[in-house]
Structures are given as C-alpha cells and as structure tokens.
Design a protein around this motif. Sequence first.
Motif, PDB file in Angstrom:
ATOM      1  N   VAL A  12       0.637  -1.182   0.004  1.00  0.00           N
ATOM      2  CA  VAL A  12       0.062  -0.113   0.014  1.00  0.00           C
ATOM      3  C   VAL A  12       0.722   1.257  -0.010  1.00  0.00           C
ATOM      4  O   VAL A  12       0.562   2.204  -0.732  1.00  0.00           O
ATOM      5  CB  VAL A  12      -1.016   0.007   1.181  1.00  0.00           C
ATOM      6  CG1 VAL A  12      -1.529   1.363   1.375  1.00  0.00           C
ATOM      7  CG2 VAL A  12      -1.907  -1.052   1.176  1.00  0.00           C
ATOM      8  N   SER A  13       1.811   1.326   0.764  1.00  0.00           N
ATOM      9  CA  SER A  13       2.731   2.450   0.831  1.00  0.00           C
ATOM     10  C   SER A  13       3.530   2.568  -0.244  1.00  0.00           C
ATOM     11  O   SER A  13       3.909   3.830  -0.919  1.00  0.00           O
ATOM     12  CB  SER A  13       3.748   2.111   2.141  1.00  0.00           C
ATOM     13  OG  SER A  13       4.754   1.096   1.911  1.00  0.00           O
ATOM     14  N   ARG A  14       3.876   1.518  -0.983  1.00  0.00           N
ATOM     15  CA  ARG A  14       4.505   1.794  -2.204  1.00  0.00           C
ATOM     16  C   ARG A  14       3.702   2.088  -3.335  1.00  0.00           C
ATOM     17  O   ARG A  14       4.065   3.096  -4.046  1.00  0.00           O
ATOM     18  CB  ARG A  14       5.078   0.353  -2.961  1.00  0.00           C
ATOM     19  CG  ARG A  14       6.518  -0.130  -2.109  1.00  0.00           C
ATOM     20  CD  ARG A  14       7.196  -1.247  -2.816  1.00  0.00           C
ATOM     21  NE  ARG A  14       6.243  -2.287  -2.701  1.00  0.00           N
ATOM     22  CZ  ARG A  14       6.599  -3.100  -1.586  1.00  0.00           C
ATOM     23  NH1 ARG A  14       7.500  -3.244  -0.964  1.00  0.00           N
ATOM     24  NH2 ARG A  14       5.689  -4.428  -1.870  1.00  0.00           N
ATOM     25  N   PHE A  15       2.326   1.871  -3.450  1.00  0.00           N
ATOM     26  CA  PHE A  15       1.422   2.352  -4.251  1.00  0.00           C
ATOM     27  C   PHE A  15       1.256   3.799  -4.075  1.00  0.00           C
ATOM     28  O   PHE A  15       1.095   4.549  -5.116  1.00  0.00           O
ATOM     29  CB  PHE A  15       0.017   1.547  -4.031  1.00  0.00           C
ATOM     30  CG  PHE A  15      -1.217   1.993  -4.883  1.00  0.00           C
ATOM     31  CD1 PHE A  15      -1.141   1.850  -6.248  1.00  0.00           C
ATOM     32  CD2 PHE A  15      -2.089   2.888  -4.181  1.00  0.00           C
ATOM     33  CE1 PHE A  15      -2.119   2.476  -6.985  1.00  0.00           C
ATOM     34  CE2 PHE A  15      -3.031   3.440  -4.923  1.00  0.00           C
ATOM     35  CZ  PHE A  15      -3.139   3.149  -6.393  1.00  0.00           C
ATOM     36  N   VAL A  16       1.049   4.320  -2.784  1.00  0.00           N
ATOM     37  CA  VAL A  16       0.788   5.727  -2.492  1.00  0.00           C
ATOM     38  C   VAL A  16       1.931   6.289  -3.048  1.00  0.00           C
ATOM     39  O   VAL A  16       1.723   7.541  -3.479  1.00  0.00           O
ATOM     40  CB  VAL A  16       0.402   5.879  -0.928  1.00  0.00           C
ATOM     41  CG1 VAL A  16       0.532   7.166  -0.627  1.00  0.00           C
ATOM     42  CG2 VAL A  16      -0.661   5.087  -0.363  1.00  0.00           C
ATOM     43  N   LEU A  22       3.273  10.029  -9.658  1.00  0.00           N
ATOM     44  CA  LEU A  22       2.848  10.264 -10.968  1.00  0.00           C
ATOM     45  C   LEU A  22       1.875  11.377 -10.871  1.00  0.00           C
ATOM     46  O   LEU A  22       1.876  12.207 -12.105  1.00  0.00           O
ATOM     47  CB  LEU A  22       2.052   9.075 -11.205  1.00  0.00           C
ATOM     48  CG  LEU A  22       2.805   7.707 -11.562  1.00  0.00           C
ATOM     49  CD1 LEU A  22       1.990   6.604 -11.874  1.00  0.00           C
ATOM     50  CD2 LEU A  22       3.605   7.965 -12.864  1.00  0.00           C
ATOM     51  N   LEU A  23       1.198  11.535  -9.768  1.00  0.00           N
ATOM     52  CA  LEU A  23       0.342  12.981  -9.914  1.00  0.00           C
ATOM     53  C   LEU A  23       1.050  14.208  -9.917  1.00  0.00           C
ATOM     54  O   LEU A  23       0.581  15.153 -10.632  1.00  0.00           O
ATOM     55  CB  LEU A  23      -0.429  12.935  -8.570  1.00  0.00           C
ATOM     56  CG  LEU A  23      -1.708  11.944  -8.655  1.00  0.00           C
ATOM     57  CD1 LEU A  23      -2.287  11.715  -6.960  1.00  0.00           C
ATOM     58  CD2 LEU A  23      -2.779  12.248  -9.678  1.00  0.00           C
ATOM     59  N   LEU A  24       2.443  14.098  -9.072  1.00  0.00           N
ATOM     60  CA  LEU A  24       3.268  15.293  -9.418  1.00  0.00           C
ATOM     61  C   LEU A  24       3.698  15.520 -10.476  1.00  0.00           C
ATOM     62  O   LEU A  24       3.780  16.656 -11.393  1.00  0.00           O
ATOM     63  CB  LEU A  24       4.365  15.208  -8.547  1.00  0.00           C
ATOM     64  CG  LEU A  24       5.214  16.535  -8.298  1.00  0.00           C
ATOM     65  CD1 LEU A  24       4.690  17.555  -7.814  1.00  0.00           C
ATOM     66  CD2 LEU A  24       6.491  15.957  -7.209  1.00  0.00           C
ATOM     67  N   LEU A  25       4.015  14.381 -11.506  1.00  0.00           N
ATOM     68  CA  LEU A  25       4.651  14.426 -12.712  1.00  0.00           C
ATOM     69  C   LEU A  25       3.459  14.873 -13.688  1.00  0.00           C
ATOM     70  O   LEU A  25       3.926  15.912 -14.523  1.00  0.00           O
ATOM     71  CB  LEU A  25       5.014  13.235 -13.086  1.00  0.00           C
ATOM     72  CG  LEU A  25       5.618  13.158 -14.720  1.00  0.00           C
ATOM     73  CD1 LEU A  25       6.951  14.005 -14.750  1.00  0.00           C
ATOM     74  CD2 LEU A  25       6.138  11.659 -14.998  1.00  0.00           C
ATOM     75  N   ALA A  26       2.211  14.586 -13.508  1.00  0.00           N
ATOM     76  CA  ALA A  26       1.303  15.156 -14.309  1.00  0.00           C
ATOM     77  C   ALA A  26       1.016  16.321 -14.159  1.00  0.00           C
ATOM     78  O   ALA A  26       0.491  17.151 -15.138  1.00  0.00           O
ATOM     79  CB  ALA A  26      -0.120  14.256 -14.151  1.00  0.00           C
TER      80      ALA A  26
END
Length: 218
Positions: A12-16, A22-26
Amino acid sequence: MPQVFPRSANGVSRFVLWAAGLLLLAGVVVAVAVPRSAFDNGIGQPIAQPVPFSHKHHVGQLGIDCRYCHNGVETSSSAGLPATEVCMTCHSQLFTNAAMLAPVRDSLASGEPLHWKRVNSVPDFVYFNHAIHVNKGIGCETCHGDVDDMPLTERAHSLTMGWCLNCHRDPEPNLRPPGDVFKMHWKSPKDIEQIRRSLISILDIHPENMTDCYVCHR
C-alpha cells in the motif's frame, strides 16, 4: 515486539508513493503544456466581431490588398483597423441593405466607430512594431497565417515569447523580398537561400542583437 502493520502495508505504501509521484509529474506536464496549447493561446478560435468580416471573401476572392484596411502597417507600430468610412467606400454601393452590415451603417450615421476586437495581440509589456517587420521582409502570413482562407479571422500562431525569439535568433528562413511581403501563399524562387542571405545585409538585419531584452521590452 509485536508487528504493528500487516505485511500488506508495504504494498500500500509503495502504491501511495508511486501514485503521488505520478500525480506530481502529471501536474508539472499540465502546468507546462497548457500555456503552450492552442486552447490557451486561442489558436484556431474565431473571435466574435461587431460585423462578421470575411478575409476569405475580401482578400481571397476579391483580392483586396492588406494595406487598404490596415493602412498603418508600413509606417506605424500599429497596422491599424479600418474606419467605418473605409468599409462604406464599397458598401455605400454594394449590399447596401444587407442585415449583417447594419452595424456599419449605424456607425456611419452616429459617428460612433465600430469596436473591432483584436485577434492577434501581445501583452502590454511587449513592444511590437508592424512597420519594422514588413519593411525588413517579414510577410503578413508569416505571423497571421492564411487569412485569405479564413471566413472569420482567427489566430494562426501562439505569438509567445519563445515563438518570436525563434525568429529573432534566425530570421533568415522567414525573409522574403519586401515587394512580396503582402502576397498570400507566396512561392519562393529557386535561389531563395541566396536571396535571403543578401537580404540580411541589404535590409540591415542584425540577429546578434535581436534577442536583447530592450528590443521587445521598453
């Protein structure tokens, strides 16, 4: 010591962390791309005018020269917009009762000028001089696009700082003989590269100074 978190917490932590990255990159991509997009720059989006003037009809079909309506383009920083009297030189005889031309007739009768809306513009802190560009061999269609194909006028290029600087760094590919500046769909001669090299000297163009800040910001 008892285990506080289950083993699944690692996944879960890796996914978060990956999702946050990815959100930051987007977000960065969107922040960079949107100001450069056609939507943000208004490219290809006609602007409503008091009269639905068609460059395609007047320029493309009738062959009216740019300078007939934009009579300051060779001598002034502003190309100028047509006064009502310019429109009425023709429309006092042609399409005199056309509904779409009612604002022109009302303008002539009242003396209140038509309020044309700018399609191509730069911010107030940017100094742009039409005269220097056309007198140095930059064609109208280089910046304004194929206006003779536009039923309603729209912006053809972004006119951003980067777009302008690309030409200022290397103006040669955009040069043409000054006598051809107002020609639409201009076809360059076979020896255009030699002509352009000579125009750099003949027209006193100095690319080495054209990216200095004071050129556009005064």
